[in-house]
Design an enzyme around this catalytic site. Structure first.
Site, PDB file in Angstrom:
ATOM      1  N   GLY A  81       0.794  -1.214   0.000  1.00 46.50           N
ATOM      2  CA  GLY A  81       0.000   0.000   0.000  1.00 46.50           C
ATOM      3  C   GLY A  81       0.826   1.263   0.000  1.00 46.50           C
TER       4      GLY A  81
ATOM      5  N   CYS B  56      -3.487  -4.319   8.316  1.00 44.64           N
ATOM      6  CA  CYS B  56      -4.524  -3.837   7.409  1.00 44.64           C
ATOM      7  C   CYS B  56      -5.388  -4.988   6.909  1.00 44.64           C
ATOM      8  CB  CYS B  56      -3.889  -3.107   6.237  1.00 44.64           C
ATOM      9  SG  CYS B  56      -3.090  -1.551   6.694  1.00 44.64           S
TER      10      CYS B  56
ATOM     11  N   CYS C  85     -12.662 -17.685  13.246  1.00 40.95           N
ATOM     12  CA  CYS C  85     -12.397 -16.272  12.927  1.00 40.95           C
ATOM     13  C   CYS C  85     -11.904 -16.255  11.480  1.00 40.95           C
ATOM     14  CB  CYS C  85     -11.392 -15.656  13.895  1.00 40.95           C
ATOM     15  SG  CYS C  85      -9.748 -16.414  13.839  1.00 40.95           S
TER      16      CYS C  85
END
Length: 390
Positions: free
Chosen positions: A50, A201, A348
């Protein structure tokens, strides 16, 4: 307070270079000499993700002569929302190779050196010594501390950036800065946060355009340091809040009695990441996605509890699962709702958060609890590949 330029001017600019960089050459503080310094510079960007993506593009466009990029990962479809150096056609490619091709299309005058290894203590100092400046756009604390310490040992300045959801940070660290402002990342973060309080992120999300905002600061600071203009962010932390469209500047002070860095260490352990694998947690039995599917198909489905966040649940879920986001008392909530005798499977995203919750449940005396190995991602991969992933 301007620092001396990091590099000497390189060779005279060619006609092509004068044409390409003419808007730089018109700036009094830059001029031909500044552009020749950029031409002679060697910059290593850690991570083609990113932050690394827009930083690499802007440094290449600016005419930095040699760009190194280190990243061991491959381009994934989920990267394209923010990692603008990559395209649909590069999905599955090594990120460094995708970045090299994009830079070549943008500015063939720039030399690109790719390093497809994972950055490890064994190679960091020697690698950094080959470059004039390091840019750190990584997304985990273990690598950030490694970069910091290796830069100290290699006597290199570096530009650091960090992003999460709607907020970003940037600064410059240089332990041996010639003006005496010797600061490093440990002055800002002496200790890493617990792993469970430091989601990446990939777990917490990030606004794609935030990457451009912080990367532009990083690229700007890199150019200032290389050319020797302006006042770098040394001793200053720039914090950007995209939701409020607010920039704040915070001072960074040298940590009193800070220990000197004389060698690299085990940063995984330092950041609390050297935990046993899920398979080693004998106290928390595992169940695979295929085993869970078999139980459901046979009418013996356990209660499936998903401990992810609502935003993750909205993207993809296992049909029939119950959402109970992880919190300090979620295990107690599960006990009160289902008691000790209910067959439970906790899940999860990848199995780490659910392992912790499963362990808490076992401590409360629930022995009919299993953790879904690999989490929802494993369910999508092995059972329902038509479902979206993230």
């Amino acid at each position: 307070m301007t620092l001396p330029p990091l590099v000497e001017p390189g060779a005279e600019l060619s006609r092509e270079e004068v044409n390409r960089y003419s808007r730089h050459l018109l700036i009094p503080n830059m001029g031909v000499t500044g552009q020749r310094r950029l031409k002679n510079a060697r910059v290593l960007v850690i991570g083609a993700g990113g932050l690394g993506s827009p930083t690499l593009l802007y440094l290449a466009a600016a005419g930095v002569g040699t760009l190194g990029v280190i990243d061991f990962d491959r381009v994934d479809e989920s990267n394209l929302q923010r990692q603008v150096i990559h395209t649909v056609d590069s999905v599955g490619e090594l990120k460094v190779e995708s970045a090299r091709q994009a830079i070549a299309r943008l500015n063939p005058l720039v030399k690109v050196i790719t390093h497809s290894d994972r950055l490890e203590p064994g190679i960091a100092v020697e690698l950094f010594s080959r470059y004039d400046l390091i840019l750190d756009g990584t997304d985990n604390f273990a690598t950030r501390y490694l970069v910091n310490d290796a830069c100290i040992l290699a006597n290199k300045p570096y530009v650091w950036g960090s992003i999460f959801r709607f907020e970003g940070q940037a600064s410059v660290f240089w332990e041996n800065a010639p003006d005496g402002r010797g600061l490093n990342y440990r002055d800002l973060y002496p200790e890493p946060p617990p792993p469970e309080l430091a989601p990446s992120c990939a777990e917490g999300g990030v606004l794609g355009v935030l990457c451009a905002a912080i990367a532009s600061i990083m690229a700007t600071e890199a150019i200032k340091l290389l050319v020797g203009i302006g006042d770098p962010l040394l001793g200053r932390l720039m914090v950007y809040d995209a939701l409020d469209m607010n920039y704040r500047e915070l001072p960074i002070r040298r940590l009193p009695k800070r220990a000197a860095i004389t060698a690299l260490s085990d940063y995984q352990s330092f950041c609390g990441l050297n935990r046993p694998s899920l398979a080693d947690h004998s106290s928390v039995p595992l169940i695979s996605a295929l085993q869970l599917k078999s139980l459901r198909d046979g009418g013996k489905a356990p209660v499936i509890i998903d401990v992810r966040e609502q935003t993750e649940w909205d993207i993809v879920r296992i049909e029939g699962a119950l959402l109970m986001p992880r919190s300090a008392d979620v295990a107690q909530q599960i006990l009160e709702r289902f008691g000790h005798d209910t067959e439970l499977v906790i899940t999860c995203k990848s199995g780490m958060r659910s392992q912790a919750v499963s362990s808490d449940l076992r401590k409360l005396g629930l022995d009919k609890v299993r953790n879904l190995d690999g989490g929802v991602l494993a369910w999508v991969r092995d059972v329902e590949p038509a479902l979206p992933t993230y």
